[in-house]
Design an enzyme around this catalytic site. Structure first.
Site, PDB file in Angstrom:
ATOM      1  CG  HIS A 181      36.918  65.616  19.523  1.00 37.36           C
ATOM      2  ND1 HIS A 181      36.471  64.058  20.366  1.00 37.36           N
ATOM      3  CD2 HIS A 181      38.506  65.496  19.873  1.00 37.36           C
ATOM      4  CE1 HIS A 181      37.506  64.353  21.297  1.00 37.36           C
ATOM      5  NE2 HIS A 181      38.827  64.419  20.749  1.00 37.36           N
ATOM      6  CB  CYS A 206      42.314  66.033  20.273  1.00 34.47           C
ATOM      7  SG  CYS A 206      41.794  65.439  22.163  1.00 34.47           S
ATOM      8  NE  ARG A 241      37.109  58.350  20.710  1.00 36.61           N
ATOM      9  CZ  ARG A 241      36.504  59.060  21.072  1.00 36.61           C
ATOM     10  NH1 ARG A 241      34.797  58.502  21.555  1.00 36.61           N
ATOM     11  NH2 ARG A 241      36.077  59.867  22.208  1.00 36.61           N
ATOM     12  CG  ASP A 255      39.994  61.042  20.743  1.00 34.12           C
ATOM     13  OD1 ASP A 255      39.503  59.775  20.202  1.00 34.12           O
ATOM     14  OD2 ASP A 255      38.622  61.807  21.442  1.00 34.12           O
ATOM     15  CB  CYS A 262      36.881  67.026  23.620  1.00 31.58           C
ATOM     16  SG  CYS A 262      38.770  67.206  24.271  1.00 31.58           S
TER      17      CYS A 262
HETATM   18 CO    CO Z   1      39.922  65.068  23.206  1.00 32.02          CO
END
Ligand code: CO
Length: 206
Positions: free
Chosen positions: A98, A42, A46, A44, A101
């Site tokens: 994750h 992803c 993080r 993301d 999400c």
């Molecule tokens: Co995500």
């Protein structure tokens, strides 16, 4: 031109630090890359791929998009996959989702988000197919997290069904697809036990 000067300064420090430990690090990387792993994760912020599995530049080929989707008409993802399998001869493909999400949460909401809703539609499709299982969970958080797991498995299957991986298996090239999920709350990865190395493995997962 003060813009982003902190980031450029960070970069200079980082490069100096690495060169101190290994003076030939960058010059040998410049010659070639030979990563053993492809990461499909992803976007993301993080979930920084190299960092969470302790790999250095040169060790991980990476593709990231919102909600780590592998869509059969996504030429960007397919090109990465094809280059990884056919040219770099990567042996392991890691599909990593994750928990929590944002893409998956958004897919379940009723709020419109514009163009990205077409992308997230693929997650809604999974939700609709697996609705009866998901509704057994009492909280929304649990449903989202289970859908994050289901999405990983779904994308492992999608990778396995690409012409790229199917053709690699047909010519007996070793390619294994792994499904992992990452918990932002403790920094730990979980293997979803969805390892696929052949057409028969794939059939078992489907
Ligand atoms: Co995500």
């Amino acid at each position: 031109m003060k813009t982003l000067s902190l980031l450029l300064e960070n970069n200079r420090k980082w490069a100096t630090q690495i060169s101190k430990t290994n003076p030939s690090f960058f010059s040998s990387l410049a010659q070639q890359q030979a990563p053993e792993f492809l990461w499909i994760g992803c976007s993301d912020s993080r979930v920084p791929a190299n960092e969470i599995i302790g790999l250095l530049p040169g060790e991980l080929f990476v593709h990231r998009n919102v909600a780590n989707l592998v869509i059969h008409t996504d030429m960007n993802c397919l090109s990465v996959l094809q280059y990884a399998v056919d040219i770099l001869k990567i042996k392991h493909i890691i599909v990593c989702g994750h928990y929590g999400c944002g893409g998956i949460k958004s897919a379940l909401g009723s709020q419109p988000h514009g163009l990205i809703d077409n992308w997230l539609r693929h997650i809604r499709d999974i939700y609709q197919r697996r609705c009866s299982e998901l509704l057994q969970f009492s909280t929304e958080e649990e449903r989202i997290n289970r859908l994050c797991e289901m999405n990983v498995i779904e994308q492992v299957i999608n990778v396995g069904n690409t012409t790229i991986v199917q053709e690699a298996w047909q010519r007996n090239q070793t390619v294994t697809i792994h499904g992992w999920i990452y918990a932002i709350s403790d920094g730990l990865l979980k293997d979803m036990d969805a390892c696929v190395s052949s057409i028969s493995d794939l059939a078992r997962l489907e």
